[in-house]
Write a protein that holds these residues in place. Structure first.
Motif, PDB file in Angstrom:
ATOM      1  N   ALA A  92      84.440  63.734  21.652  1.00  0.00           N
ATOM      2  CA  ALA A  92      84.665  64.206  23.028  1.00  0.00           C
ATOM      3  C   ALA A  92      86.073  64.768  23.178  1.00  0.00           C
ATOM      4  O   ALA A  92      86.279  65.826  23.787  1.00  0.00           O
ATOM      5  N   ARG A  93      87.053  64.076  22.608  1.00  0.00           N
ATOM      6  CA  ARG A  93      88.447  64.526  22.688  1.00  0.00           C
ATOM      7  C   ARG A  93      88.620  65.884  22.018  1.00  0.00           C
ATOM      8  O   ARG A  93      89.266  66.796  22.571  1.00  0.00           O
ATOM      9  N   LEU A  94      88.014  66.029  20.853  1.00  0.00           N
ATOM     10  CA  LEU A  94      88.133  67.295  20.127  1.00  0.00           C
ATOM     11  C   LEU A  94      87.416  68.431  20.853  1.00  0.00           C
ATOM     12  O   LEU A  94      87.861  69.579  20.799  1.00  0.00           O
ATOM     13  N   MET A  95      86.316  68.116  21.547  1.00  0.00           N
ATOM     14  CA  MET A  95      85.599  69.144  22.316  1.00  0.00           C
ATOM     15  C   MET A  95      86.493  69.716  23.421  1.00  0.00           C
ATOM     16  O   MET A  95      86.372  70.883  23.778  1.00  0.00           O
ATOM     17  N   LEU A  96      87.380  68.870  23.947  1.00  0.00           N
ATOM     18  CA  LEU A  96      88.310  69.326  24.977  1.00  0.00           C
ATOM     19  C   LEU A  96      89.578  69.926  24.375  1.00  0.00           C
ATOM     20  O   LEU A  96      90.403  70.470  25.096  1.00  0.00           O
ATOM     21  N   GLY A  97      89.739  69.786  23.054  1.00  0.00           N
ATOM     22  CA  GLY A  97      90.912  70.333  22.384  1.00  0.00           C
ATOM     23  C   GLY A  97      92.192  69.600  22.750  1.00  0.00           C
ATOM     24  O   GLY A  97      93.252  70.217  22.868  1.00  0.00           O
ATOM     25  N   LEU A  98      92.097  68.286  22.919  1.00  0.00           N
ATOM     26  CA  LEU A  98      93.250  67.508  23.362  1.00  0.00           C
ATOM     27  C   LEU A  98      93.758  66.569  22.274  1.00  0.00           C
ATOM     28  O   LEU A  98      92.992  66.132  21.411  1.00  0.00           O
ATOM     29  N   SER A  99      95.037  66.237  22.362  1.00  0.00           N
ATOM     30  CA  SER A  99      95.597  65.201  21.494  1.00  0.00           C
ATOM     31  C   SER A  99      95.159  63.850  22.059  1.00  0.00           C
ATOM     32  O   SER A  99      94.631  63.763  23.176  1.00  0.00           O
ATOM     33  N   GLN A 100      95.399  62.790  21.308  1.00  0.00           N
ATOM     34  CA  GLN A 100      95.057  61.460  21.811  1.00  0.00           C
ATOM     35  C   GLN A 100      95.839  61.145  23.084  1.00  0.00           C
ATOM     36  O   GLN A 100      95.294  60.583  24.033  1.00  0.00           O
ATOM     37  N   ASP A 101      97.125  61.518  23.113  1.00  0.00           N
ATOM     38  CA  ASP A 101      97.951  61.293  24.310  1.00  0.00           C
ATOM     39  C   ASP A 101      97.377  62.023  25.516  1.00  0.00           C
ATOM     40  O   ASP A 101      97.272  61.453  26.608  1.00  0.00           O
ATOM     41  N   GLU A 102      97.020  63.275  25.337  1.00  0.00           N
ATOM     42  CA  GLU A 102      96.486  64.081  26.433  1.00  0.00           C
ATOM     43  C   GLU A 102      95.133  63.538  26.916  1.00  0.00           C
ATOM     44  O   GLU A 102      94.875  63.470  28.112  1.00  0.00           O
ATOM     45  N   PHE A 103      94.286  63.165  25.965  1.00  0.00           N
ATOM     46  CA  PHE A 103      92.964  62.634  26.312  1.00  0.00           C
ATOM     47  C   PHE A 103      93.110  61.323  27.093  1.00  0.00           C
ATOM     48  O   PHE A 103      92.433  61.116  28.107  1.00  0.00           O
ATOM     49  N   ALA A 104      94.014  60.458  26.637  1.00  0.00           N
ATOM     50  CA  ALA A 104      94.236  59.183  27.325  1.00  0.00           C
ATOM     51  C   ALA A 104      94.698  59.421  28.760  1.00  0.00           C
ATOM     52  O   ALA A 104      94.200  58.786  29.696  1.00  0.00           O
ATOM     53  N   ALA A 105      95.628  60.357  28.941  1.00  0.00           N
ATOM     54  CA  ALA A 105      96.115  60.659  30.291  1.00  0.00           C
ATOM     55  C   ALA A 105      94.995  61.246  31.148  1.00  0.00           C
ATOM     56  O   ALA A 105      94.867  60.905  32.330  1.00  0.00           O
ATOM     57  N   LEU A 106      94.171  62.088  30.557  1.00  0.00           N
ATOM     58  CA  LEU A 106      93.087  62.739  31.291  1.00  0.00           C
ATOM     59  C   LEU A 106      92.079  61.734  31.834  1.00  0.00           C
ATOM     60  O   LEU A 106      91.657  61.828  32.979  1.00  0.00           O
ATOM     61  N   ILE A 107      91.720  60.756  31.015  1.00  0.00           N
ATOM     62  CA  ILE A 107      90.692  59.804  31.460  1.00  0.00           C
ATOM     63  C   ILE A 107      91.283  58.525  32.051  1.00  0.00           C
ATOM     64  O   ILE A 107      90.551  57.624  32.445  1.00  0.00           O
ATOM     65  N   GLY A 108      92.614  58.449  32.107  1.00  0.00           N
ATOM     66  CA  GLY A 108      93.265  57.321  32.774  1.00  0.00           C
ATOM     67  C   GLY A 108      93.309  56.037  31.979  1.00  0.00           C
ATOM     68  O   GLY A 108      93.115  54.954  32.535  1.00  0.00           O
ATOM     69  N   THR A 109      93.571  56.145  30.686  1.00  0.00           N
ATOM     70  CA  THR A 109      93.699  54.952  29.851  1.00  0.00           C
ATOM     71  C   THR A 109      94.904  55.121  28.932  1.00  0.00           C
ATOM     72  O   THR A 109      95.513  56.185  28.881  1.00  0.00           O
ATOM     73  N   GLY A 110      95.241  54.098  28.192  1.00  0.00           N
ATOM     74  CA  GLY A 110      96.375  54.160  27.281  1.00  0.00           C
ATOM     75  C   GLY A 110      96.016  54.823  25.963  1.00  0.00           C
ATOM     76  O   GLY A 110      94.862  54.768  25.524  1.00  0.00           O
ATOM     77  N   VAL A 111      97.008  55.418  25.329  1.00  0.00           N
ATOM     78  CA  VAL A 111      96.767  56.087  24.049  1.00  0.00           C
ATOM     79  C   VAL A 111      96.356  55.079  22.975  1.00  0.00           C
ATOM     80  O   VAL A 111      95.539  55.385  22.103  1.00  0.00           O
ATOM     81  N   GLY A 112      96.878  53.856  23.056  1.00  0.00           N
ATOM     82  CA  GLY A 112      96.482  52.810  22.103  1.00  0.00           C
ATOM     83  C   GLY A 112      95.001  52.497  22.192  1.00  0.00           C
ATOM     84  O   GLY A 112      94.335  52.263  21.191  1.00  0.00           O
ATOM     85  N   THR A 113      94.481  52.522  23.413  1.00  0.00           N
ATOM     86  CA  THR A 113      93.053  52.278  23.629  1.00  0.00           C
ATOM     87  C   THR A 113      92.231  53.380  22.985  1.00  0.00           C
ATOM     88  O   THR A 113      91.236  53.111  22.293  1.00  0.00           O
ATOM     89  N   VAL A 114      92.646  54.635  23.168  1.00  0.00           N
ATOM     90  CA  VAL A 114      91.929  55.769  22.563  1.00  0.00           C
ATOM     91  C   VAL A 114      91.962  55.645  21.042  1.00  0.00           C
ATOM     92  O   VAL A 114      90.946  55.860  20.376  1.00  0.00           O
TER      93      VAL A 114
END
Length: 153
Positions: A92-114
């Motif tokens: 899902a993250r790659l489909m949006l073309g996001l880094s783990q940091d960006e994806f975590a911020a987008l969905i409202g969770t921590g990067v460690g969780t991702v």
């Protein structure tokens, strides 16, 4: 991305204690929980404090069993091979073309969780799993909806 099986080993001391305190279904749930979150700790500690000396004996016996098992000696240990289910968070993250940091911020969770989702050591909650499924099916729509939500906020 296929997940590698995880070994969850039950030693005699644990099995003896678990059979006193848990149903077979609960023991299976503990095995699954340990496979998905190996750092979950001793969830039965509270129930076992009344029998300290026996607990200490069980721990010593389990440590001996663990050492013997690791050394290749035959033990009565039961090895469970569990293959964690795919979480699809990375896809899902790659489909949006996001880094783990960006994806975590987008969905409202921590990067460690991702990171843990992608490594398979943790599973997303029900709400996060649903959002990940929607992202995989309609990534552009999710991006638009979240962008509008951020504009309002």
């Amino acid at each position: 991305m296929a997940k590698r099986p995880v070994s969850v080993i039950e030693f005699a001391g644990y099995r003896r204690r678990a059979s006193e305190l848990l149903t077979d279904r609960q023991r299976d749930a503990v095995i699954d929980m340990v496979a998905y979150e190996p750092t979950c700790g001793d969830i039965m500690e509270r129930k076992m404090t009344s029998k300290r000396s026996r607990l200490a004996d069980d721990i010593r016996a389990s440590l001996r069993d663990a050492h013997n098992h690791a050394s290749g000696k035959t033990t009565k240990a039961i090895v469970h091979r569990v293959t964690p289910k795919e979480t699809d968070a990375r896809e899902a993250r790659l489909m949006l073309g996001l880094s783990q940091d960006e994806f975590a911020a987008l969905i409202g969770t921590g990067v460690g969780t991702v990171r843990k989702w992608e490594l398979g050591t943790r599973r997303p909650s029900g709400a996060a799993r649903t959002l990940i499924s929607v992202i995989k099916k309609e990534p552009k729509a999710v991006r638009r909806a979240l962008a509008k939500a951020n504009e309002v906020a």
